[in-house]
Design a protein around this motif. Structure first.
Motif, short mmCIF file in Angstrom:
data_model
loop_
_atom_site.label_atom_id
_atom_site.label_comp_id
_atom_site.label_asym_id
_atom_site.label_seq_id
_atom_site.Cartn_x
_atom_site.Cartn_y
_atom_site.Cartn_z
N UNK A 153 0.88 -1.37 0.22
CA UNK A 153 -0.11 -0.19 -0.01
C UNK A 153 0.82 1.27 -0.14
N UNK A 154 1.88 1.22 0.99
CA UNK A 154 2.74 2.50 0.69
C UNK A 154 3.47 2.59 -0.47
N UNK A 155 3.91 1.89 -1.21
CA UNK A 155 4.62 2.01 -2.41
C UNK A 155 3.71 2.27 -3.39
N UNK A 156 2.16 1.78 -3.46
CA UNK A 156 1.33 2.04 -4.53
C UNK A 156 1.16 3.50 -4.13
N UNK A 157 0.80 4.03 -3.13
CA UNK A 157 0.56 5.52 -3.02
C UNK A 157 1.66 6.42 -3.56
N UNK A 158 2.82 5.75 -3.44
CA UNK A 158 4.03 6.71 -4.10
C UNK A 158 3.86 6.54 -5.67
N UNK A 159 3.50 5.56 -6.11
CA UNK A 159 3.43 5.43 -7.51
C UNK A 159 2.35 6.07 -8.08
N UNK A 160 1.16 6.15 -7.37
CA UNK A 160 0.13 6.93 -7.99
C UNK A 160 0.60 8.55 -7.67
N UNK A 161 1.11 8.88 -6.73
CA UNK A 161 1.30 10.20 -6.70
C UNK A 161 2.36 10.66 -7.80
N UNK A 162 3.03 9.71 -8.09
CA UNK A 162 4.23 10.18 -9.11
C UNK A 162 3.47 10.52 -10.54
N UNK A 163 2.68 9.52 -10.76
CA UNK A 163 1.69 9.44 -12.00
C UNK A 163 0.95 10.89 -11.99
N UNK A 164 0.19 10.88 -10.95
CA UNK A 164 -0.63 12.26 -10.88
C UNK A 164 0.26 13.63 -10.97
N UNK A 165 1.18 13.90 -10.24
CA UNK A 165 2.21 14.91 -10.19
C UNK A 165 2.87 15.01 -11.67
N UNK A 166 3.10 14.18 -12.25
CA UNK A 166 3.83 14.21 -13.70
C UNK A 166 2.61 14.69 -14.75
N UNK A 167 1.58 14.08 -14.43
CA UNK A 167 0.69 14.46 -15.28
C UNK A 167 0.19 16.03 -15.29
N UNK A 168 0.06 16.29 -13.69
CA UNK A 168 -0.23 17.86 -13.80
C UNK A 168 0.81 18.96 -14.52
N UNK A 169 2.25 18.13 -14.52
CA UNK A 169 3.25 18.96 -14.81
C UNK A 169 3.41 18.75 -16.63
N UNK A 170 2.42 18.09 -17.20
CA UNK A 170 2.49 17.83 -18.37
C UNK A 170 3.63 16.80 -18.77
N UNK A 171 4.27 16.25 -17.71
CA UNK A 171 5.05 15.05 -18.31
C UNK A 171 4.55 13.73 -18.45
N UNK A 172 3.32 13.63 -18.38
CA UNK A 172 2.85 12.32 -18.70
C UNK A 172 1.48 12.76 -19.41
N UNK A 173 1.40 11.84 -20.53
CA UNK A 173 0.18 12.36 -21.42
C UNK A 173 -0.14 11.03 -22.03
N UNK A 174 -1.24 11.05 -22.88
CA UNK A 174 -1.79 9.92 -23.62
C UNK A 174 -1.52 10.28 -25.05
N UNK A 175 -0.98 9.10 -25.95
CA UNK A 175 -0.84 9.59 -27.38
C UNK A 175 -0.99 8.16 -28.16
N UNK A 176 -0.98 8.39 -29.39
CA UNK A 176 -0.86 7.23 -30.30
C UNK A 176 0.21 7.14 -30.89
#
Length: 953
Positions: A153-176
């Motif tokens: 659980x604690x590691x999953x919390x870190x993984x989710x936070x990293x994904x969300x933060x990177x998305x907010x910063x424009x560093x994760x995106x969806x693409x074809x």
């Protein structure tokens, strides 16, 4: 006090019982991380092995090197933390569980997603983590009390936070984009999960008709079926043959489909290869994808002719003939070739060996496939790690790997982080209808060729929790709608409620393991401090609890142990794991994840070939441990680990290091039987005799050599330094020199030296050293937490010269006797005319040792009588030993001359073979290596025999 202190050692060294007992003792007593709150930290993390895995020879090398480092630092008094854990291994674990279900007549699709994941957790509890027990067998002193799992659980919390933060910063995106698609597993896979095999295949040469009827353009391909989705033909802009076609905008009418496609100029086409024209299928080839984009074709417009199972589907323009639809890709290949041949458009077929990508787990040919995935902007994240390496904040060892690191990082591509699996960290993204205007929504669905649901018009809500996703959706759509969580996209809905549904994909396991150096230490519950290597391009908010102290007022694990001091990994995961840890560590922690990165080679078979099950040359490290003990295998790994080189497996050397442990065991038994016990001091005891002063100096030099080798991460140099000292100086010479003179001083020195040996050798051979430590006398602590040597002594040059003179005399005399066939016990007389004062003094002080070890009746300080004799060097002296009556001089000369002739003949023959270019070009590498080794042996033997003949005059 340690257990069994002062007990007599068994006559026979048997590793098995010792290893099991001591490992259990260390772990049960918390000795892998003793309480040292005020000590300087030293931290490493293990590359988390797959939870499905078992110990292979590569793991044995990797973890042995880490354990040597952590035991060394622990002995030096550090708060040494070795973080341990396992990776959830998305594809591997899901496959294991699905195979078990299949064997029981069950399958994944009989369950809900949650029901299947429950079954995976059941498997993990019952069968997962076999490798952690095997790491214990190897002797790995990891902090098991804090064992991690990437799905905790604690590691999953870190993984989710990293994904969300990177998305907010424009560093994760969806693409074809194109991905490596495994049609059997129906998921995208990483490059590391693709293995290239050499397959006998064909090269088809085709004619594509020009649309104006003026002729043909010739192309060649190893995958003719993909022509069903061709979108262009590329030629080099400098190729004079095609400049007119490009200039007038000529097109080609594709056979079979009738699609009209342009001829485009692109440097990808090599005018020196074939016709110089290349068919371009941007939806099914990585190079073609880039050519298509340069030609102005958007990814959304690229044609896809395969579904998720690699069966032919209809392209967006509807031009694929109906007989192909639903056909397997390789059956489609045959039909395409038949139709082209029937139309006279197949020019020729060449047999070729094709480099073909296979999925390492699915076992089928990988397809480059155009699909919607989640991507990380790796190029932006790569900047700070490159700066850290350039500045020295991260040191890569060996330095030669820096060039490879920069080459990859400077040309890095977007990182696909989504996988079409159920087991793993589910992507924290929810979808809802597209908001066209304040009062209008666009929402419709259709089934894609891959079986997934595609929606035209979508809003994406990325959030750490379902509640947060709902809040974002309601805030976005406004008060006139009420969002709710749905199982998937729904066509029917009322006018007041809107479904949002979660992305079905999970994250690539490399994404989560990239957080290993800091998520294992408690992040994001504690904060980090700024670093000059943080990216200046993106704002990085500092979330979490801003405290560096735990509830007891001590530094938190994260504050104390991040950054890590060292990472040890194989060079093969430099980009998949190491570089990505550097990206995420600097980005989120504002500091490098580790100060040094050590990259070791692969363990290869004895002939240098890569190990593989298909070749039958895989070595099981557990079998070697069963046969020779963990200590022997560990020492082999260290001794063979030379920076920048692969390790060649050599079971004989493993056996030799088992003999090394036995030799030390017997030396300790000898000491015990002569009243030599544990020392009570880390500092060297006082010594008056030359032999004791000499051995103390040898300890001083060995400690210095070890410290330097460990600081430089030269594991081979460190292992060889302690091996040479134990085997040669201590066992072969010191013990021999002190036999028969066990006074109090000698007992104290010998006990102290043996203690220093056990401490210095412990990182390499922890089990035998701990057992000997416990049996040599009463101790204040176990060896694993003892103190690293601090002799507080200097090398005594005079004592060193004296003992080395004796060693040279005895060694050279024994060698000469062996060369000339003289019995080892034969007592001879030596003559030494006009010795130096120093040499005379050495001889006079060591008469009994010379008599006992050199078997000399006397050394006479006068010229030798005339007659046959041999000469022996020792220091500045040359001793002459008459041989009259000792051996048959003529017969010995004849024997030596015959042996010399044979060695010279063989050496010359081998030299001729090695100088023959045909042999070097055509022979197998192992045959060439053997010839070189044989040549070196015979050349050295000839040299030795010449010297032996010279002794006879």
């Amino acid at each position: 006090m340690t257990e069994n202190s002062g007990e007599m050692l068994d006559k026979t060294f048997d590793p098995a019982g010792i290893e099991t007992r001591w490992y259990a003792h260390w772990e049960a007593n918390g000795l892998f991380r003793p309480e040292r709150p005020d000590a300087a930290p030293f931290t490493i993390v293990n590359p988390p092995p797959n939870v499905t895995g078992s110990l292979h020879i590569g793991h044995a090398l990797d973890n042995t090197l880490q354990d040597i480092v952590i035991r060394h630092e622990r002995l030096k008094g550090k708060d040494a933390l070795w973080v341990v854990g396992t990776d959830h291994a998305g594809i591997a674990t899901q496959m294991v569980v699905e195979r078990q279900m299949e064997a029981a007549g069950d399958k994944r699709t009989n369950y809900t997603r949650e029901g299947f994941i429950d079954k995976v957790w059941d498997w993990k509890r019952e069968s997962g983590g076999t490798i952690t027990g095997q790491l214990r067998r190897l002797g790995c002193s990891m902090d098991w009390s804090r064992e991690q799992f990437t799905m905790d659980p604690h590691f999953t919390r870190a993984v989710v936070k990293v994904f969300v933060d990177l998305h907010k910063q424009g560093l994760i995106y969806r693409d074809k984009r194109l991905v490596n698609w495994d049609p059997k597993l129906k998921t995208a896979i990483s490059d590391l999960e693709v293995e290239t095999r050499e397959i006998n295949g064909s090269f088809w040469h085709l004619k594509y008709p020009l649309s104006d009827g003026s002729g043909y353009i010739h192309v060649a391909t190893t995958r003719p079926e993909t022509m069903l989705a061709d979108m262009a033909v590329a030629v080099n802009p400098e190729d004079a043959r095609y400049k007119d076609l490009v200039a007038r905008g000529a097109t080609v009418t594709l056979p079979i489909t009738g699609r009209e496609i342009p001829i485009v100029a692109d440097e990808h086409a090599d005018p020196e290869l074939g016709s110089g024209a290349v068919k371009i299928t941007p939806g099914h080839d990585f190079n073609d994808f880039e050519v298509g984009r340069r030609a102005g074709i958007e990814a959304r417009d690229m044609l896809n002719m395969l579904d998720a199972e690699a069966k032919v589907c209809q392209t967006a323009d509807g031009l694929v003939p109906s007989e192909f639809i639903g056909m397997d890709r390789f059956d489609a290949r045959k039909l395409v070739v038949e139709m082209l041949d029937a139309d006279g458009l197949l020019e020729k077929v060449e047999d070729r060996v094709i480099q073909t990508p296979y999925g390492d787990r699915g076992g089928v040919v990988i397809e480059p496939w155009l699909t919607d995935q989640w991507y990380v902007d790796a190029a932006t994240l790569a900047g700070p790690p490159m700066e850290a390496v350039r500045s020295g904040a991260i040191e890569i060892v060996p330095k030669s790997w820096e060039k490879t690191f920069f080459n990859w990082m400077e040309n890095i591509q977007p990182w696909c982080v989504s996988r079409q699996l159920w087991w793993g960290h589910r992507i924290p993204a929810w979808y809802g209808p597209k908001k066209v205007s304040d009062s209008a929504l666009s929402y419709s669905t259709h089934e894609k060729p891959d079986g997934q649901i595609e929606f035209s018009g979508v809003e994406i809500f990325v959030a750490e929790t379902e509640e947060e996703a709902l809040r974002l959706a309601n805030e976005f759509y406004g008060p006139e709608y009420q969002a709710y969580i749905a199982d998937g996209p729904l066509d029917e809905r009322d006018d007041l409620t809107l479904p949002i549904w979660r992305d079905n994909d999970v994250l690539d396991t490399w994404f989560s393991s990239a957080l290993w150096p800091f998520a294992t230490l408690g992040w994001p519950e504690v904060d980090a401090t700024p670093s000059p290597f943080a990216s200046s391009e993106v704002e990085m908010p500092r979330d979490g609890v801003s405290t560096a102290l735990d509830t007891n007022g001590r530094q938190s694990l994260l504050a104390k142990h991040y950054p890590n001091d060292l990472l040890i990994s194989g060079f093969d995961i430099l980009f998949f794991w190491d570089a990505r840890m550097a990206m995420q560590g600097i980005h989120f922690m504002k500091e490098v994840p580790w100060k040094r990165l050590y990259l070791h080679g692969l363990v290869r078979a004895a002939d240098g070939a890569k190990m593989s099950k298909s070749k039958g040359n895989v070595v099981d490290p557990l079998g070697l441990i069963d046969q020779y003990g963990a200590d022997a295998l560990r020492f082999f790994m260290a001794a063979m680990e030379s920076q920048g080189r692969d390790v060649k497996m050599d079971e004989k050397r493993v056996e030799g290091y088992r003999n090394f442990a036995t030799k030390l065991w017997n030396a300790a038994r000898f000491c015990q039987s002569n009243g030599i016990t544990a020392s009570t001091s880390v500092k060297a005891p006082a010594a008056t005799t030359a032999v004791n002063r000499w051995i103390i100096g040898e300890v001083v030099e060995t400690v210095a050599a070890l410290d330097k080798a460990m600081a430089d991460l030269r594991f081979d140099a460190a292992a060889n330094a302690i091996y040479h000292f134990v085997w040669n100086q201590f066992c072969d010479w010191y013990i021999e020199l002190i036999k028969g003179s066990f006074d109090d001083e000698t007992k104290a020195v010998a006990g102290w030296v043996l203690d220093q040996i056990l401490v210095m050798l412990h990182p390499f051979m922890p089990f035998v050293t701990e057992e000997l430590w416990s049996k040599m006398g009463t101790r204040e602590s176990e060896l694993i937490v003892a103190k690293w040597p601090a002799p507080e002594a200097e090398v005594d040059a005079a004592a060193k010269a004296e003992v080395e003179w004796l060693i040279a005399l005895v060694g050279n005399l024994r060698g000469a006797k062996a060369e000339l066939g003289i019995a080892p016990g034969a007592r001879l007389t030596a003559y030494l005319g006009n010795p130096s004062e120093a040499t005379r003094a050495i001889i006079e002080r060591n008469g009994s040792a010379i008599d006992r070890l050199a078997r000399l009746e006397a050394i006479r300080f006068e010229a030798a009588p005339a007659g046959p004799a041999m000469q022996i060097g020792a220091g500045d002296a040359t001793l002459v030993l008459p041989l009259e009556g000792v051996i048959d001089i003529a017969a010995e000369k004849a024997r030596l001359e015959k042996a010399l002739a044979a060695s010279q003949k063989e050496a010359k023959s081998l030299e001729g073979r090695l100088s023959n270019p045909k042999f070097v070009e055509k022979a197998k590498p192992e045959a060439i290596e053997k010839a070189r080794a044989d040549h070196a042996h015979h050349a050295a033997e000839a040299e030795r025999l010449v010297a032996a003949l010279a002794r006879l005059g």
